[in-house]
Structures are given as structure tokens and as C-alpha cells.
Design a protein around this motif. Structure first.
Motif, PDB file in Angstrom:
ATOM      1  N   ALA A 102      -2.553  -0.649   3.739  1.00 15.49           N
ATOM      2  CA  ALA A 102      -1.753  -1.213   2.654  1.00 15.49           C
ATOM      3  C   ALA A 102      -1.384  -0.170   1.612  1.00 15.49           C
ATOM      4  O   ALA A 102      -0.847  -0.498   0.567  1.00 15.49           O
ATOM      5  CB  ALA A 102      -2.489  -2.366   1.998  1.00 15.49           C
ATOM      6  N   GLY A 103      -1.679   1.088   1.905  1.00 19.45           N
ATOM      7  CA  GLY A 103      -1.210   2.170   1.050  1.00 19.45           C
ATOM      8  C   GLY A 103      -2.042   2.452  -0.182  1.00 19.45           C
ATOM      9  O   GLY A 103      -1.562   3.096  -1.115  1.00 19.45           O
ATOM     10  N   GLY A 104      -3.291   2.006  -0.212  1.00 24.53           N
ATOM     11  CA  GLY A 104      -4.121   2.219  -1.392  1.00 24.53           C
ATOM     12  C   GLY A 104      -4.344   3.682  -1.724  1.00 24.53           C
ATOM     13  O   GLY A 104      -4.177   4.106  -2.878  1.00 24.53           O
ATOM     14  N   TYR A 105      -4.728   4.480  -0.747  1.00 22.82           N
ATOM     15  CA  TYR A 105      -4.914   5.912  -0.983  1.00 22.82           C
ATOM     16  C   TYR A 105      -3.579   6.571  -1.324  1.00 22.82           C
ATOM     17  O   TYR A 105      -3.501   7.443  -2.193  1.00 22.82           O
ATOM     18  CB  TYR A 105      -5.505   6.592   0.254  1.00 22.82           C
ATOM     19  CG  TYR A 105      -6.890   6.142   0.625  1.00 22.82           C
ATOM     20  CD1 TYR A 105      -7.976   6.372  -0.215  1.00 22.82           C
ATOM     21  CD2 TYR A 105      -7.129   5.476   1.820  1.00 22.82           C
ATOM     22  CE1 TYR A 105      -9.248   5.962   0.123  1.00 22.82           C
ATOM     23  CE2 TYR A 105      -8.399   5.051   2.167  1.00 22.82           C
ATOM     24  CZ  TYR A 105      -9.466   5.294   1.318  1.00 22.82           C
ATOM     25  OH  TYR A 105     -10.721   4.876   1.659  1.00 22.82           O
TER      26      TYR A 105
ATOM     27  N   PHE B 215       7.422  -0.024   3.207  1.00 25.99           N
ATOM     28  CA  PHE B 215       8.795   0.410   2.943  1.00 25.99           C
ATOM     29  C   PHE B 215       9.129   0.386   1.454  1.00 25.99           C
ATOM     30  O   PHE B 215       9.867   1.240   0.962  1.00 25.99           O
ATOM     31  CB  PHE B 215       9.787  -0.461   3.716  1.00 25.99           C
ATOM     32  CG  PHE B 215       9.812  -0.200   5.200  1.00 25.99           C
ATOM     33  CD1 PHE B 215       9.260   0.959   5.735  1.00 25.99           C
ATOM     34  CD2 PHE B 215      10.374  -1.115   6.076  1.00 25.99           C
ATOM     35  CE1 PHE B 215       9.266   1.199   7.103  1.00 25.99           C
ATOM     36  CE2 PHE B 215      10.405  -0.886   7.441  1.00 25.99           C
ATOM     37  CZ  PHE B 215       9.839   0.276   7.957  1.00 25.99           C
ATOM     38  N   ASP B 216       8.580  -0.602   0.723  1.00 22.81           N
ATOM     39  CA  ASP B 216       8.860  -0.652  -0.708  1.00 22.81           C
ATOM     40  C   ASP B 216       8.278   0.550  -1.436  1.00 22.81           C
ATOM     41  O   ASP B 216       8.874   1.079  -2.384  1.00 22.81           O
ATOM     42  CB  ASP B 216       8.322  -1.955  -1.310  1.00 22.81           C
ATOM     43  CG  ASP B 216       6.801  -2.060  -1.216  1.00 22.81           C
ATOM     44  OD1 ASP B 216       6.234  -1.517  -0.238  1.00 22.81           O
ATOM     45  OD2 ASP B 216       6.182  -2.685  -2.097  1.00 22.81           O
ATOM     46  N   LEU B 217       7.123   1.017  -0.972  1.00 23.54           N
ATOM     47  CA  LEU B 217       6.501   2.193  -1.583  1.00 23.54           C
ATOM     48  C   LEU B 217       7.317   3.444  -1.286  1.00 23.54           C
ATOM     49  O   LEU B 217       7.425   4.337  -2.135  1.00 23.54           O
ATOM     50  CB  LEU B 217       5.066   2.357  -1.072  1.00 23.54           C
ATOM     51  CG  LEU B 217       4.255   3.503  -1.682  1.00 23.54           C
ATOM     52  CD1 LEU B 217       4.181   3.378  -3.198  1.00 23.54           C
ATOM     53  CD2 LEU B 217       2.849   3.538  -1.077  1.00 23.54           C
ATOM     54  N   VAL B 218       7.905   3.507  -0.095  1.00 22.55           N
ATOM     55  CA  VAL B 218       8.788   4.630   0.232  1.00 22.55           C
ATOM     56  C   VAL B 218       9.943   4.686  -0.766  1.00 22.55           C
ATOM     57  O   VAL B 218      10.279   5.752  -1.310  1.00 22.55           O
ATOM     58  CB  VAL B 218       9.328   4.506   1.671  1.00 22.55           C
ATOM     59  CG1 VAL B 218      10.404   5.567   1.930  1.00 22.55           C
ATOM     60  CG2 VAL B 218       8.205   4.645   2.679  1.00 22.55           C
TER      61      VAL B 218
END
Length: 331
Positions: free
Chosen positions: A35-38, A64-67
Motif C-alpha cells: 500500500a506504499g507505506g515505505y 497510481f494516485d501516489l505516482v
């Protein structure tokens, strides 16, 4: 600052990222994106670049939203983390400043019944982290009794493995075992649970998940790939959740953190210089606050090391445990 995702706060996340010590201009690899925590924590350091890797297509799509919010600093790649060195090369980075790994199944995967990871939720007996290869149901249907016993004993450390394997083989003669509840009920008929102890099916489910995803082979290959791709001074941080994983990480870092080769009996053998300097002589474990907030953290261990200027060591031999390809072809 990039806002945290409420779906997943990584176990020992603050400590793992602190071990990486990310800096502006640095290139980092989140080898198990989830989920992209790190990744969020690393991207919070201005000027960092990041490659996120995950074999789970759902995790990649969820990032994708974090990208978009990272303004070009994050690249996501659907791939096994054992191939992280090849992924870095394909993205134009021959060497990187840090690699972080959170080994094992994610909370998101456990909580989705359709993925078939958990005996708590009835669903198809799948357990695949990626989109390809045989499912746990395929393994249950194909493996011989002795193979099942070995899988459950070696990867689940289940002392009743022979009885569980025998019960599975007997049950599948009557009907295919295709759901998590069906398998859990079979195991519970052999392994007697006691109040306050783990569910009787815990170790069997762990074993099948590890086997289906070839997790221990993947981990060994990923550690060696990180060794090859890290710059001198680059850092590796690994969070593991059970003894099999932690033993592999500990052995890998200890062997590469000391001078090896050569002896008074064979003085002509060249010594191999340490390729890592250990940052954690003993594993870092969660504090009381994290344990209270997240029971999954109870078995987590963080180990970290810094890459030296020495050449990467020779790849370790693969242990002679059961192999997925052998079982599925009946050999």
C-alpha cells in the motif's frame, strides 16, 4: 508531505526508513510496495527518486494516485522482487542508494476473502500474490502425500504435518478441496487447538502460501540482487515476520558482514571482503505502542546493513526444500 494511506501503516516503518537514511538526490527501491507505506515516507524527503516493485497487480493499481502526486519521482513496476536489479537497470539505474523490503503477505491480501490467504474468511483456495502460476488448490490436488507433509513441515513448521497431509489426501478422494474453509476444517480435525493459542490451520496455511509463491527462494534471490545493485554506502533494510524469513536475512547479512575464505589449511584461497557493514547486530522489534495498535507486528524483526566497496559475494546455494515446479509436474 504526501499523506499516509489509512489502509496500511507499515510495521516498523519509521525505523526501516530511518535505517535507509534517504537524502535528496538519492534513488531508492521499495521492493515490496504493498500500500506504499515505505514509499510515502521516502518520498517525503525532497528530491528522492523511488522505484516501487510488487508482483500483486492490485497493489500496483492502488499506487497510481501516489505516482501522480509524486510529480514523476515514483515509478511502479509489476514484478517479483527477486528481479529488482533487472528492474533498476531497465529504469536506467545501474546502482541505487537504498532498498527496503517488507517480506511476506500484506494485511490487504489477508483481508480480501477472494484472494484465499486466510482461514478466517471463506473464499477460493488461491493464495497467489501475483496473477500467474498454480493456486494452493492446485497444489493440494496434485501433491503426493509425502510432498504435502514435507511442504507443511518445512514451510509451516507444523509438527502434525504427516497427519494433516494424510487427512488432506483422504478428503480429496471424496471431493476437490477448493475453499479456505474446507481446508481449515480438515486441518482442525487433526490439529487440536487450545484457548489462547493460534488457530489450528495457521501453520498449514502459512506453509501453502510460502510454497505457492516460492517466497523463501524469492527472498534469497532478492537479497542477492540488492547486494549487486546497492552503491557503496547504500543501505538495505528488511522487515520479516516469521523465523524462516528472519533466519535467511540474518544468515545472509552475517555471512556478508565478515571476512570469509582462506584458512591455515588452504592459505592459497583468497579471502572475500565483507560486502556489508551490519547496522543491526540484533534485530529491531516493535515497541509497546506499535504492538498495541497493530497485533500483526508482534513477530516483526528489522535487520539492516550498509553496502561496502567490496564486490558482491558468490550467490548462495538454493536449499533442497520442495520446489513448486517439481510438485506440479509430479516429479
Amino acid at each position: 508531505m504526501i499523506a499516509a494511506d489509512p489502509r496500511h501503516v507499515p510495521v516498523l516503518g519509521r525505523e526501516a526508513v530511518a535505517m535507509l537514511s534517504p537524502h535528496a538526490g538519492g534513488v531508492y527501491v521499495d521492493a515490496t510496495f504493498g500500500a506504499g507505506g515505505y514509499s510515502r515516507a521516502i518520498l517525503d524527503v525532497a528530491g528522492t527518486r523511488l522505484i516501487g516493485i510488487d508482483r500483486d497487480r492490485t497493489a500496483i493499481a492502488g499506487g497510481f494516485d501516489l505516482v501522480e502526486r509524486s510529480a514523476g519521482r515514483l515509478t511502479l513496476v509489476e514484478e517479483r522482487f527477486s528481479n529488482l536489479a533487472d528492474v533498476c537497470a531497465a529504469e536506467g539505474f545501474a546502482a541505487v542508494d537504498g532498498v527496503v523490503m517488507d517480506v511476506g503477505v500484506s494485511s490487504m491480501q489477508l483481508d480480501e476473502a477472494g484472494r484465499g490467504f486466510s482461514f478466517r474468511l471463506d473464499g477460493p483456495l488461491d493464495m497467489r500474490m501475483g496473477q500467474d502460476g498454480p493456486t494452493a488448490a492446485d497444489v493440494i490436488a496434485k501433491a503426493a502425500e509425502a510432498e504435502l507433509a514435507d511442504i507443511i513441515y518445512i514451510f509451516g513448521e507444523e509438527r502434525h504435518s504427516r497427519g494433516v497431509a494424510r487427512a488432506i489426501v483422504a478428503a480429496r478422494k471424496n471431493a476437490p478441496i477448493t475453499t479456505t474453509r474446507a481446508l481449515a476444517d480438515i486441518v482442525a480435525g487433526v490439529v487440536r487447538g487450545k484457548p489462547g493459542e493460534i488457530h489450528p490451520a495457521t501453520r498449514t496455511f502459512q506453509a501453502l502460501r510460502i510454497f505457492v509463491n516460492e517466497e523463501l527462494d524469492e527472498l534469497q534471490a532478492a537479497l542477492a540482487a540488492a547486494e549487486r545493485v546497492l552503491k557503496p554506502g547504500g543501505r538495505l533494510a528488511v522487515v520479516s515476520f516469521h523465523s524462516l524469513e528472519d533466519r535467511i536475512v540474518k544468515t545472509f547479512l552475517n555471512e556478508r558482514g565478515r571476512i570469509s575464505g582462506g584458512s591455515r589449511h588452504l592459505p592459497e584461497l583468497a579471502q572475500t571482503a565483507p560486502s556489508f557493514h551490519l547496522l543491526t547486530r540484533r534485530p529491531v522489534t516493535p515497541g509497546e505502542a506499535e504492538l498495541a495498535a497493530n497485533p500483526r507486528a508482534r513477530s516483526a524483526k528489522l535487520r539492516a546493513a550498509e553496502r561496502t566497496e567490496a564486490a558482491a559475494h558468490r550467490a548462495d546455494d538454493v536449499p533442497s526444500w520442495p520446489k513448486l515446479a517439481d510438485v506440479m509436474r509430479g516429479g
